[in-house]
Design a protein around this motif. Structure first.
Motif, PDB file in Angstrom:
ATOM      1  N   PHE A 122      79.041  54.345  28.998  1.00  0.00           N
ATOM      2  CA  PHE A 122      77.891  54.517  28.122  1.00  0.00           C
ATOM      3  C   PHE A 122      77.547  55.981  27.906  1.00  0.00           C
ATOM      4  N   ARG A 164      80.108  57.085  25.516  1.00  0.00           N
ATOM      5  CA  ARG A 164      79.955  56.490  24.203  1.00  0.00           C
ATOM      6  C   ARG A 164      78.827  57.167  23.428  1.00  0.00           C
ATOM      7  N   PHE A 219      72.507  62.926  25.990  1.00  0.00           N
ATOM      8  CA  PHE A 219      73.466  62.123  26.742  1.00  0.00           C
ATOM      9  C   PHE A 219      74.562  62.992  27.350  1.00  0.00           C
ATOM     10  N   VAL A 261      69.981  59.551  35.296  1.00  0.00           N
ATOM     11  CA  VAL A 261      71.217  59.076  34.679  1.00  0.00           C
ATOM     12  C   VAL A 261      71.211  57.549  34.616  1.00  0.00           C
ATOM     13  N   PHE A 262      70.670  56.918  35.656  1.00  0.00           N
ATOM     14  CA  PHE A 262      70.492  55.468  35.581  1.00  0.00           C
ATOM     15  C   PHE A 262      69.583  55.117  34.403  1.00  0.00           C
ATOM     16  N   LEU A 293      69.252  56.799  31.604  1.00  0.00           N
ATOM     17  CA  LEU A 293      70.038  56.934  30.373  1.00  0.00           C
ATOM     18  C   LEU A 293      70.958  55.732  30.196  1.00  0.00           C
ATOM     19  N   PHE A 294      71.578  55.343  31.302  1.00  0.00           N
ATOM     20  CA  PHE A 294      72.507  54.214  31.259  1.00  0.00           C
ATOM     21  C   PHE A 294      71.774  52.940  30.841  1.00  0.00           C
ATOM     22  N   PHE A 343      69.064  52.702  29.244  1.00  0.00           N
ATOM     23  CA  PHE A 343      68.647  52.848  27.858  1.00  0.00           C
ATOM     24  C   PHE A 343      69.803  52.505  26.921  1.00  0.00           C
ATOM     25  N   GLY A 344      70.973  53.065  27.223  1.00  0.00           N
ATOM     26  CA  GLY A 344      72.138  52.818  26.371  1.00  0.00           C
ATOM     27  C   GLY A 344      72.587  51.375  26.421  1.00  0.00           C
ATOM     28  N   MET A 345      72.602  50.801  27.632  1.00  0.00           N
ATOM     29  CA  MET A 345      73.179  49.472  27.785  1.00  0.00           C
ATOM     30  C   MET A 345      72.177  48.361  27.467  1.00  0.00           C
ATOM     31  N   VAL A 365      68.629  48.644  26.589  1.00  0.00           N
ATOM     32  CA  VAL A 365      67.632  48.807  25.543  1.00  0.00           C
ATOM     33  C   VAL A 365      68.289  48.769  24.172  1.00  0.00           C
ATOM     34  N   ILE A 366      69.373  49.544  24.024  1.00  0.00           N
ATOM     35  CA  ILE A 366      70.044  49.577  22.728  1.00  0.00           C
ATOM     36  C   ILE A 366      71.068  48.453  22.623  1.00  0.00           C
ATOM     37  N   GLY A 367      71.838  48.268  23.712  1.00  0.00           N
ATOM     38  CA  GLY A 367      72.859  47.240  23.696  1.00  0.00           C
ATOM     39  C   GLY A 367      74.102  47.708  22.978  1.00  0.00           C
ATOM     40  N   PHE A 368      75.045  46.802  22.855  1.00  0.00           N
ATOM     41  CA  PHE A 368      76.292  47.200  22.197  1.00  0.00           C
ATOM     42  C   PHE A 368      76.896  45.983  21.502  1.00  0.00           C
ATOM     43  N   ASN A 422      65.421  46.161  23.790  1.00  0.00           N
ATOM     44  CA  ASN A 422      64.355  47.146  23.568  1.00  0.00           C
ATOM     45  C   ASN A 422      63.705  47.533  24.891  1.00  0.00           C
ATOM     46  N   PHE A 469      62.435  55.266  29.876  1.00  0.00           N
ATOM     47  CA  PHE A 469      62.902  54.821  28.558  1.00  0.00           C
ATOM     48  C   PHE A 469      63.321  53.367  28.570  1.00  0.00           C
TER      49      PHE A 469
END
Lengths: 299, 534, 356
Positions: B52, B55, B505, C172-173, C175-176, C178-180, C182-185, C196, C276
């Protein structure tokens, strides 16, 4: 899978008429008295048959060879003692008999066969769990579970799904009597097994082992952590148990082997040096190494 | 006999019971696989974190390259060449005001003049400084004009980009008519840049004029009152000479400047790793250089470690080797307790109490010998460092104590048996034997500190600039911003998928890699240590 | 050697080396107690000032509204020669009663009145959810590592991952998460996660952060169960799983739970990972105030640590805001300290009780 050999039955000592219902292995009440104290060799028993047949076994821990070319036939309903100096492989061989060595990483029987009543126990379709139900074990350090005495005894039975209260009660009494512990603990079955004395703990472990009605009981230096009085009690118990069970005992104590075994195997450096009637081993050993060991010159 | 034989029939030695199998697994195997799967989660999580961060962060470099390309094509870079001249001039002016301050204090304190007299004595100097300052005005006006032009070009370009995006979206929705109606003013950089480039001759003239003026001003400079100040003044004159000598290089830069020169990919990368500026949401040009943040994190961590290591290791030695059993029983839980204080509470403590207290302390006259004291910024490296030290001490203490504990008793006994005192045994036997454990404890403490967010976010001062190292040790009284702090502060305000978002990021990725590195080194030291003990 | 009359050769004598030793030991002692003193002073300051915010002179002595109300804006103004400091609702009622007061210019301080009830609820929900996830994953992983696993590349890989995971900074957790979460993929057009800012995202983020702590603690507790219990059980014909379930886990569980309480303290105390993923600066609705049950998991909450961050960085420091700042910090510190103290006490008790 029926592997019963008719010949075996004829040569067994006859069972008393008090034996419980058919279909289950029987545990007879201990015959207290003559047989318990008399030297086994002195009794004129019928010739025993082989129960465990060990052939050409090599055993490795990782790259270290622990046993080399072991050939040994253990008699049914006899006490067989394994003696030898530390690290000679006697405990290893014992633990091969119920495959407790499977738990040790890198441990393997690399050659040879071990058969119990004709069944090769290292073939792939053997269920280790079933094997261990039939081949019980008592450890060097007594290891009662931190549960009540009652729970300790019934542990193995509950695993098999037996939960009928009266059934369990009966087994508990029978096993504790069988382990000569009943009179000492009958009033406090619900107290912790850890509250018993060292010798009592070890007898509790024996009772726990016989509760699941095995055919063989393996004893790995059962008395090494006990005082002389407790040791004497356990030895007495062994004499009683030999009527119903095949007992294999590893011991450091030569007097113990002499006192309570029918046959003795002497191991040295991973090899079986001599295997004979206990009387012969201690009075007239064929091998000079055996003689040196039993006379206390090394080990 | 026959009846008793029948009752005794031994059951078959059946040890190959069939168990229920599913996909070739027995129940027990399935349970094992289930547990194994759970253990594997940690590997998955670590992998996912990496994925992530990559990415979300990876697109940054492409976007940054585009960012830098516009900077060049819209002529911003061209203007910035000239701007360096005005900036340098400002720096020289600052030097002059420093000189004035020194002269003033000389007149006031040495000569015991009144303030009015002192100012009067400085009238000639002030006139000189004023002439020096105003000399730059024409150039500054020019920069101001050019800035407007370049910004205009950049805005046009961005508007065109937005329109393109709008058309793309409309086309994607199938509204071709609407899409065609979107009017896009494509930017022709050659045409747009023409007026900008046409100012070159004017610039030359302005430059000549500036050069003449500065030289003229320098010649009429009033003599400084003391030899010490004279040295400084000479230094100033030298600096001005160097400054003027730099003009032709700037002109050359402007002459050879080519807006078509491509921006290599590597520059997008180096601009991040070595960039000295982190400037976002600027009307002129955004810069994403991690150096100020990295240096900030490093400085705060260093200060924290300098404080925490002696205390953490000292306390570990004390508890493990010197303290009585009762003391041990009391101190260990207390330190564990300290480690449970949440960092945000420590941060709040820093803002509410410690920052103020330290500043007051720094203003005590008997402490003025300490470098950097007195200072006025309440939140700075020192404040954050002190608090982080309190966070790091428990970590260092616990691990170092473990390492000391692992020293075999025999070592200690052997030393005592040879007649060594307790101190000798500690210094010569115990500490050396556990040194690698202690070092890895310190490293893990560093990992803890450098990754800490709330304390630095609240207490480090949050000024995005590389601290001024020329101040010597006093640098620790300056405010900084940190890598963790910038993420926490800016993440909530950025556009998802934008360059700023991705830059954050990438900073996270850098932190992640840094933590892995620290861990790796610490583990390596521990491993080696295990072998040496045997 | 100078032996005093009547002394013997082993007579203890003062010398430079001994004085040096004593001085050094005192230095170490001073360092140790200074550390304790610093910790204590942080604690004492917040407790002292926080108590003032929470205690009032009349019965019931504790400012209960601070625990039961939502944050409000504080209005400070002078009206008819009298000074007032009122919360939002009170202020509106006051203006309704005295229309002239509406024209008085009032200083307003956000979040400085009312209480922190939503934050307490939010933190509670975050801790319960994330610890449930972390304990499930962590205990299972520890069982595998301690009971089933045999040394090999896979296990070394897993252990390395756990070790490294423990060192990853909490931001960093964040951010992770948030990326995984909250935003998803999207994988092949299928959307995964994308919750969210929500409780669920915070749960998983915090759970993954605390996972190494739980695994390590659980493994240690499992290791403390003697091997004899396992061997004895297996020798009676128990399967591996029966052995673990009946004869290992029951004895390891108290230890696992106790050590994991420290994990709870960590989860409750972290701000960066939920910034976040789960935390809102302010939210009017309480978590159970949702239209349908599934919404419960996908709503953001207020949380104590984040609230402290907000009130200490976003509003000025003065006599009016001090109450909420110190009060929140005090409540939060008290909660975390209680959790930690429970863990430490329980562990010491456990240590003395289970001596197999």
């Amino acid at each position: 899978m029926v592997t019963s050999v008719p010949i075996l039955m004829d040569t067994r000592p006859s069972a008393p008429s008090t034996a419980p219902a058919a279909g289950k292995p029987t545990v007879r009440p201990p015959a207290v008295g003559a047989s318990a104290v008399a030297s086994p060799a002195a009794l004129n028993l019928p010739a025993a048959t082989t129960l465990i047949d060990i052939e050409q076994v090599d055993f490795f821990y990782g790259a270290t060879q622990a046993l080399a070319d072991i050939n040994l036939k253990i008699d049914d309903r006899k006490v067989t003692a394994f003696i030898g100096p530390s690290g000679c492989g006697k405990s290893t061989l014992l633990r091969c008999l119920n495959r407790m060595n499977d738990l040790i990483e890198g441990a393997r029987v690399s050659r040879g066969t071990i058969r119990i009543r004709g069944v090769e126990i290292y073939q792939p379709d053997v269920d280790v769990i079933e094997l261990r139900k039939r081949v019980g074990m008592v450890f060097q350090k007594s290891n009662p579970f931190p549960k009540s005495i009652y729970e300790n005894i019934t542990y193995g039975l509950r695993l098999q799904g037996r939960s009928d209260k009266s059934d369990l009660d009966a087994v508990v009494e029978k096993s504790l009597r069988g382990a000569a512990l009943w009179d000492e603990v009958k009033d406090r079955l619900d107290t912790s097994g850890l509250g018993l004395s060292g010798g009592q703990q070890q007898r509790l472990c024996i009772a726990r082992a016989i509760a699941v009605e095995p055919e063989v009981i393996l004893m790995d230096e059962p008395c090494s952590a006990l005082d002389p009085v407790a040791t004497a009690k356990v030895e007495e118990l062994i004499q009683t148990l030999r009527e119903n069970y095949t007992i294999v005992i590893v011991t450091h104590n030569m007097q113990q082997a002499a006192r309570c075994s029918d046959k003795t195997a002497f191991f040295y450096m991973g090899r079986l040096i001599e295997y004979a009637d206990t009387r012969n081993i201690f009075t007239n050993p064929a091998n000079p190494q055996t003689e040196a060991y039993v006379s206390g010159r090394f080990g | 006999m026959s009846e008793s034989t029948a009752t005794r029939e031994p059951p078959a030695f059946a040890v190959s019971k069939k168990r229920l199998r599913l996909l070739g697994l027995t129940l027990d195997d399935a349970i094992k696989v289930f547990f194994g799967g759970n253990a594997f989660v940690s590997v998955i999580v670590l992998a996912l974190i990496t994925i992530f961060l990559f990415r979300e962060g990876f697109g940054f470099f492409g976007q940054n390259r585009q960012n830098l390309r516009i900077y060049r094509q819209a002529g911003l870079e061209y203007v910035d060449f000239i701007r360096t001249q005005t900036d340098d001039h400002t720096a020289l002016t600052r030097y002059l005001s420093d000189l004035r301050l020194r002269q003033l204090s000389f007149f006031l304190q040495e000569k015991k003049l009144s303030l009015a007299d002192a100012n009067a004595a400085l009238a000639a100097f002030d006139d000189f400084a004023d002439r020096f300052g105003t000399a730059i005005d024409p150039l500054r006006a020019m920069v101001s004009d050019l800035t407007e032009q370049a910004t205009e070009i950049k805005t046009k370009f961005i508007v065109a980009g937005d329109k393109r995006e709008e058309r793309r979206q409309l086309t994607a929705e199938g509204k071709t008519a609407d899409a065609a109606a979107v009017k896009i003013d494509e930017v022709n950089f050659t045409n747009e840049l023409k007026p900008l480039l046409a100012t070159l001759p004017t610039y030359r003239a302005v430059n000549r004029e500036l050069e003449q003026k500065l030289k003229g001003v320098l010649d009429t400079a009033p003599p400084p009152p003391t030899p010490e100040l004279a040295v400084r003044f000479d230094r100033f004159k030298d600096l001005v000479q160097i400054y003027v000598a730099g003009f032709p290089a700037v002109e050359k830069n402007l002459e050879t400047w080519d807006y078509l020169k491509s921006v290599p990919v590597s520059q997008a990368f180096t601009a991040f790793v070595f960039g000295h500026e982190w400037l976002t949401a600027s009307f002129w040009q955004d810069w994403y250089g991690v150096v100020p943040l990295f240096v900030g994190s490093l400085m705060v961590s260093l200060v924290a470690l300098v404080i925490a290591v002696p205390f953490g290791v000292g306390a570990a030695i004390y508890v493990n080797q010197i303290a009585t059993a009762a003391e041990q029983k009391f101190i260990k839980p207390c330190i564990e307790f300290i480690s449970a204080i949440p960092s945000v509470v420590l941060g709040f403590f820093g803002i509410a109490v410690l920052g103020q207290a330290l500043r007051l302390l720094s203003q005590q006259s008997w402490l003025s010998w300490v470098p950097g004291f007195p200072y006025s910024e309440r939140l700075n490296i020192l404040t954050a460092g002190c608090l982080l030290a309190l966070l790091a001490v428990p970590t260092i203490f616990t691990l170092a104590e473990d390492a000391l504990n692992n020293v075999p008793r025999a070592f200690k006994e052997a030393s005592f048996a040879l007649g060594a005192s307790r101190l000798q045994t500690i210094v010569k036997i115990i500490v050396p034997a556990s040194l690698s454990g202690i070092v890895s404890a310190v490293l893990l403490g560093l990992g803890r500190v450098i990754g800490e967010t709330m304390v630095v976010l609240l207490c480090a001062g949050n000024r995005i600039a590389i601290p001024d190292f020329s101040a010597g040790l006093a640098v620790i009284t300056q405010p900084v911003h940190t890598m963790t702090g910038i993420i926490a502060q800016e993440m909530g305000e950025v556009v998802r998928g934008g360059i700023h978002y991705r830059a954050l990021f990438v900073v996270g990725l850098l932190l992640f890699l840094l933590s892995l590195l620290i861990n790796y080194v610490a583990q390596g030291i521990v491993r080696r240590y295990r072998i040496s003990i045997g | 050697m100078n032996i005093a009359a009547g002394g013997h050769i082993f007579q203890s004598q003062p010398n430079a080396a001994r004085r040096w030793e004593h001085a050094t030991f005192w230095l170490f002692r001073a360092a140790t107690y200074l550390v304790l003193g610093c910790g204590l002073s942080v604690f004492a300051t917040i407790v002292f000032k926080g108590t003032r915010a929470l205690v009032k002179p009349e019965a019931p002595f504790i400012n209960t509204t601070f625990f039961t109300d939502a944050p409000e804006t504080l209005y400070v103004f002078t009206f008819e020669g009298k000074g007032y400091a009122q919360g939002d609702r009170e202020h509106r009622a006051f203006i309704a009663a005295h229309p002239a007061a509406a024209r008085v210019k009032a200083e307003s301080y956000v979040y400085s009145a009312g209480g922190i009830f939503p934050c307490i609820v939010g933190t509670f929900l975050l801790v319960v959810g994330s610890m449930a996830i972390a304990l499930t994953l962590g205990v299972c992983a520890a069982i595998y590592l301690n009971e089933y696993a045999r040394d090999g590349a896979f296990i070394r890989f897993v252990r390395l991952a756990i070790l490294n995971l423990a060192g990853v900074p909490s931001i960093v957790f964040g951010l992770f998460g948030f990326g995984m979460f909250v935003i998803g993929f999207k994988v092949f057009g299928v959307q995964f996660f994308g919750w969210n800012v929500s409780l669920a995202a915070g749960w998983f983020t915090l759970a993954f952060m605390v996972l190494p702590v739980v695994i390590t603690a659980s493994e240690e507790s499992l290791k403390a169960v003697p091997m004899g219990f396992r061997a004895g059980s297996l020798a009676l014909g128990a399967t591996k799983w029966q052995t673990i379930r009946k004869n290992v886990l029951p004895y390891a569980l108290p230890g696992i739970l106790t050590s994991s309480i420290l994990g709870i303290a960590r989860v409750a105390g972290e701000t960066a990972p939920i910034m976040f993923t789960a935390a809102y600066v302010v939210r009017d609705k309480l978590p159970w105030d949702v239209a349908k049950v599934s919404d419960f998991f996908f709503q953001g909450v207020m949380a104590l640590p984040y609230h402290i961050y907000v009130v200490s960085s976003k509003i000025p420091q003065n006599e009016y805001t001090e109450r909420v700042q110190y009060g929140t910090a005090f409540v939060f510190l008290l909660v975390v300290a209680l959790i930690a103290a429970t863990s430490i006490l329980l562990r010491n008790k456990l240590r003395s009780r289970y001596q197999w």
